[in-house]
Motif scaffolding. Structure first.
Motif, mmCIF file in Angstrom:
data_model
loop_
_atom_site.group_PDB
_atom_site.id
_atom_site.type_symbol
_atom_site.label_atom_id
_atom_site.label_comp_id
_atom_site.label_asym_id
_atom_site.label_seq_id
_atom_site.Cartn_x
_atom_site.Cartn_y
_atom_site.Cartn_z
ATOM 1 N N ASN A 181 -14.715 -22.639 1.772
ATOM 2 C CA ASN A 181 -15.805 -22.053 0.987
ATOM 3 C C ASN A 181 -15.403 -20.699 0.439
ATOM 4 O OD1 ASN A 181 -17.841 -23.949 0.884
ATOM 5 N ND2 ASN A 181 -18.536 -23.463 2.945
ATOM 6 N N PHE A 182 -14.608 -19.972 1.195
ATOM 7 C CA PHE A 182 -14.126 -18.667 0.721
ATOM 8 C C PHE A 182 -13.194 -18.852 -0.482
ATOM 9 C CE2 PHE A 182 -11.206 -14.916 1.068
ATOM 10 C CZ PHE A 182 -12.137 -13.962 0.715
ATOM 11 N N VAL A 183 -12.304 -19.841 -0.393
ATOM 12 C CA VAL A 183 -11.395 -20.111 -1.519
ATOM 13 C C VAL A 183 -12.222 -20.462 -2.764
ATOM 14 C CG1 VAL A 183 -9.569 -21.629 -2.405
ATOM 15 C CG2 VAL A 183 -9.508 -20.887 -0.019
ATOM 16 N N ARG A 184 -13.232 -21.288 -2.556
ATOM 17 C CA ARG A 184 -14.083 -21.687 -3.677
ATOM 18 C C ARG A 184 -14.779 -20.461 -4.277
ATOM 19 N NH1 ARG A 184 -18.822 -26.319 -4.114
ATOM 20 N NH2 ARG A 184 -19.427 -25.672 -6.184
ATOM 21 N N TRP A 185 -15.259 -19.588 -3.394
ATOM 22 C CA TRP A 185 -15.940 -18.367 -3.836
ATOM 23 C C TRP A 185 -15.002 -17.488 -4.656
ATOM 24 C CZ3 TRP A 185 -19.993 -15.369 -4.678
ATOM 25 C CH2 TRP A 185 -19.807 -13.992 -4.706
ATOM 26 N N TRP A 239 4.346 -24.338 1.821
ATOM 27 C CA TRP A 239 3.621 -23.460 0.902
ATOM 28 C C TRP A 239 3.311 -24.159 -0.418
ATOM 29 C CZ3 TRP A 239 0.831 -19.184 1.278
ATOM 30 C CH2 TRP A 239 0.974 -18.382 2.404
ATOM 31 N N THR A 240 4.242 -25.008 -0.875
ATOM 32 C CA THR A 240 3.987 -25.734 -2.132
ATOM 33 C C THR A 240 2.728 -26.582 -1.987
ATOM 34 O OG1 THR A 240 6.344 -25.889 -2.553
ATOM 35 C CG2 THR A 240 4.950 -27.389 -3.788
ATOM 36 N N LYS A 241 2.660 -27.318 -0.866
ATOM 37 C CA LYS A 241 1.498 -28.189 -0.659
ATOM 38 C C LYS A 241 0.217 -27.360 -0.560
ATOM 39 C CE LYS A 241 4.382 -31.255 2.105
ATOM 40 N NZ LYS A 241 4.528 -31.894 3.414
ATOM 41 N N LEU A 242 0.299 -26.258 0.197
ATOM 42 C CA LEU A 242 -0.901 -25.430 0.375
ATOM 43 C C LEU A 242 -1.357 -24.824 -0.951
ATOM 44 C CD1 LEU A 242 -2.937 -24.275 2.409
ATOM 45 C CD2 LEU A 242 -1.448 -22.289 2.635
ATOM 46 N N PHE A 243 -0.399 -24.402 -1.769
ATOM 47 C CA PHE A 243 -0.750 -23.844 -3.072
ATOM 48 C C PHE A 243 -1.585 -24.847 -3.875
ATOM 49 C CE2 PHE A 243 0.725 -19.800 -4.666
ATOM 50 C CZ PHE A 243 1.483 -19.313 -3.621
ATOM 51 N N TRP A 244 -1.140 -26.088 -3.896
ATOM 52 C CA TRP A 244 -1.873 -27.085 -4.683
ATOM 53 C C TRP A 244 -3.262 -27.318 -4.116
ATOM 54 C CZ3 TRP A 244 -0.759 -28.233 -9.438
ATOM 55 C CH2 TRP A 244 0.553 -28.101 -9.881
ATOM 56 N N LEU A 245 -3.376 -27.346 -2.778
ATOM 57 C CA LEU A 245 -4.692 -27.542 -2.169
ATOM 58 C C LEU A 245 -5.625 -26.383 -2.532
ATOM 59 C CD1 LEU A 245 -3.671 -28.731 1.429
ATOM 60 C CD2 LEU A 245 -4.356 -30.134 -0.515
ATOM 61 N N ILE A 246 -5.080 -25.176 -2.470
ATOM 62 C CA ILE A 246 -5.905 -23.999 -2.771
ATOM 63 C C ILE A 246 -6.276 -23.971 -4.254
ATOM 64 C CG2 ILE A 246 -5.912 -21.470 -2.895
ATOM 65 C CD1 ILE A 246 -4.349 -21.394 -0.296
ATOM 66 N N ILE A 247 -5.312 -24.285 -5.104
ATOM 67 C CA ILE A 247 -5.577 -24.236 -6.549
ATOM 68 C C ILE A 247 -6.683 -25.233 -6.923
ATOM 69 C CG2 ILE A 247 -4.588 -24.715 -8.838
ATOM 70 C CD1 ILE A 247 -1.939 -23.461 -7.708
ATOM 71 N N ASP A 248 -6.704 -26.369 -6.240
ATOM 72 C CA ASP A 248 -7.772 -27.334 -6.512
ATOM 73 C C ASP A 248 -9.141 -26.735 -6.177
ATOM 74 O OD1 ASP A 248 -9.273 -29.768 -6.827
ATOM 75 O OD2 ASP A 248 -9.238 -29.931 -4.640
ATOM 76 N N VAL A 249 -9.276 -26.254 -4.948
ATOM 77 C CA VAL A 249 -10.594 -25.754 -4.517
ATOM 78 C C VAL A 249 -10.986 -24.498 -5.293
ATOM 79 C CG1 VAL A 249 -11.849 -24.777 -2.545
ATOM 80 C CG2 VAL A 249 -10.473 -26.841 -2.250
ATOM 81 N N TYR A 250 -10.019 -23.652 -5.565
ATOM 82 C CA TYR A 250 -10.247 -22.411 -6.322
ATOM 83 C C TYR A 250 -10.913 -22.705 -7.674
ATOM 84 C CZ TYR A 250 -8.634 -18.134 -8.804
ATOM 85 O OH TYR A 250 -8.539 -16.979 -9.546
ATOM 86 N N HIS A 251 -10.538 -23.834 -8.279
ATOM 87 C CA HIS A 251 -11.050 -24.126 -9.624
ATOM 88 C C HIS A 251 -12.303 -24.997 -9.656
ATOM 89 C CE1 HIS A 251 -6.998 -22.690 -11.013
ATOM 90 N NE2 HIS A 251 -7.790 -22.109 -11.876
ATOM 91 N N ILE A 252 -12.881 -25.285 -8.490
ATOM 92 C CA ILE A 252 -14.040 -26.191 -8.481
ATOM 93 C C ILE A 252 -15.099 -25.745 -9.498
ATOM 94 C CG2 ILE A 252 -16.075 -26.909 -7.149
ATOM 95 C CD1 ILE A 252 -14.312 -27.245 -4.721
ATOM 96 N N ASP A 253 -15.398 -24.461 -9.512
ATOM 97 C CA ASP A 253 -16.504 -24.013 -10.366
ATOM 98 C C ASP A 253 -16.096 -23.756 -11.808
ATOM 99 O OD1 ASP A 253 -18.829 -23.908 -8.469
ATOM 100 O OD2 ASP A 253 -17.270 -22.867 -7.361
ATOM 101 N N TYR A 254 -14.838 -24.027 -12.128
ATOM 102 C CA TYR A 254 -14.394 -23.929 -13.514
ATOM 103 C C TYR A 254 -14.757 -25.188 -14.297
ATOM 104 C CZ TYR A 254 -11.585 -19.662 -13.867
ATOM 105 O OH TYR A 254 -11.168 -18.369 -13.964
#
Ligand code: HEM
Lengths: 259, 65
Positions: A181-185, A239-254
């Motif tokens: 939820n923090f990443v999404r925020w 880190w590559t895998k984690l980056f992609w996971l984070i980038i997905d959630v980070y952009h949910i509200d885009y």
């Protein structure tokens, strides 16, 4: 998102004064008092914008006269459930994406391992990203300038501090609901959903910065681990895998949910 | 060890992260910036205050323990 406008006359229907009640899936709110003419022009501006976004809506709806049997097929029904659940539940989204990119406990362990290498250099890494990269880029630097166009040192300090907190949170390696939820925020504050209404950071700039940080981190790790290629492989792969996971959630509200 | 006194010192940039981290102990006052809440038991916010101090970009949060 469903938007319904209704006019409520305040004075026995004699006045043109009205209120727009906006109903969305997130709740209902009154947006303003305004004259009927304003309502009509706003209504058509909204309608025009909507039609531009969804031109297929302008086409005449003709029923195919057939029911769509796709959900009768168990495999597609299953897929539909995955889509539905991963859209509604951030943990399910993470779990699904993690299995897709093959992010396992071994990767978490590798990220934990990398903490010993990264933590002592965190300040230098952040200094580079903020005081060298961001403020010198002709477009990225826009958000770090004051009204006169000068880089605001105070503001860069604030942004850097918040980024530091974000990275420290990642390094805790707790992939729980609170973390996602923090990443999404964090992603959501870059669009006018929460935070400032006039703040919009284009997706390409996020990707540019994510890409830059990614390669910078990897070159840094490669330098630090040049004598241990197996450890380097383990850590950079995690880190590559984690980056992609984070980038997905980070952009949910885009994006609209169906994206 | 528990914190028994906390105060702000130096050039605060008003990032407000300390209030986000230790909302029980600090308040944000427009113009003045972060302030220690009056009449609170500081010791009970030890963890939060330490975390806020660790995140403060200008190391303005000082404490005794
Ligand atoms: C790698 C991609 C990015 C990450 C990880 C990131 C991280 C963050 C974080 C952690 C925050 C603060 C969230 C909080 O603590 O509440 C934030 C806010 C902000 N970021 Fe980013 N950011 C990224 C991309 C960008 C880009 C490309 C820009 C513009 C050049 C930008 C400009 C801003 C601004 C102006 C805010 C303040 C928003 C507000 O106060 O409402 N960010 N970002």
């Amino acid at each position: 998102m469903l938007i319904v406008y209704t006019i409520s006359d305040s004075n026995n229907g004699l006045t043109l004064q009205g209120k727009a009640i906006v109903k969305t899936e997130y709740g209902t709110g009154i947006i303003s008092n305004f004259l009927k003419e304003e309502y009509q022009s706003m209504n058509s501006a909204m309608a025009n914008a909507y039609m531009k976004t969804f031109p297929m809506e302008a086409e005449k709806k003709v029923s195919a006269g057939k029911r769509n049997p796709v959900l009768d097929i168990p495999e597609f029904n299953n897929t539909w459930n995955i889509y539905r659940e991963t859209s509604l539940d951030i943990m399910k989204r993470y779990e699904y994406m993690a299995q897709c990119v093959d992010f396992t406990d071994k990767d978490t362990e590798a990220i934990r391992e990398s903490k010993d290498i990264l933590a002592p250099h965190l300040e230098a890494i952040l200094d580079h990203i903020y005081w060298e990269k961001l403020i010198n880029d002709p477009w990225l630097s826009k958000w770090f300038r004051d009204e006169t166009g000068k880089i605001s040192k105070e503001y860069v300090t604030i942004r850097r501090a918040r980024q530091r907190r974000f990275i420290l949170k990642i390094l805790e390696c707790k992939w729980d609901e609170e973390f996602w939820n923090f990443v999404r925020w964090v992603g959501a504050v870059h669009v006018p959903i929460f935070g400032f209404e006039d703040l919009y950071i284009p997706v390409r700039l996020n990707l540019a910065l994510w890409g830059y940080i990614h390669q910078y981190l990897f070159n840094f790790l490669a330098e630090q681990l040049k004598d241990d290629p197996e450890k380097l492989r383990r850590i950079t792969s995690a880190w590559t895998k984690l980056f992609w996971l984070i980038i997905d959630v980070y952009h949910i509200d885009y994006f609209a949910p169906w994206m | 060890m528990k914190i028994n006194a906390v105060w702000f010192e130096g050039d605060c940039v008003k990032c407000a992260m300390c209030i986000e981290e230790a909302s029980g102990a600090f308040d944000f006052v427009v113009e003045a910036g972060p302030q220690v809440k009056p009449d609170i038991d500081i010791t009970s916010f030890t963890e939060e205050i330490k975390r806020a101090a660790g995140l403060c970009p200008t190391q303005c949060i000082k404490y005794n323990q």
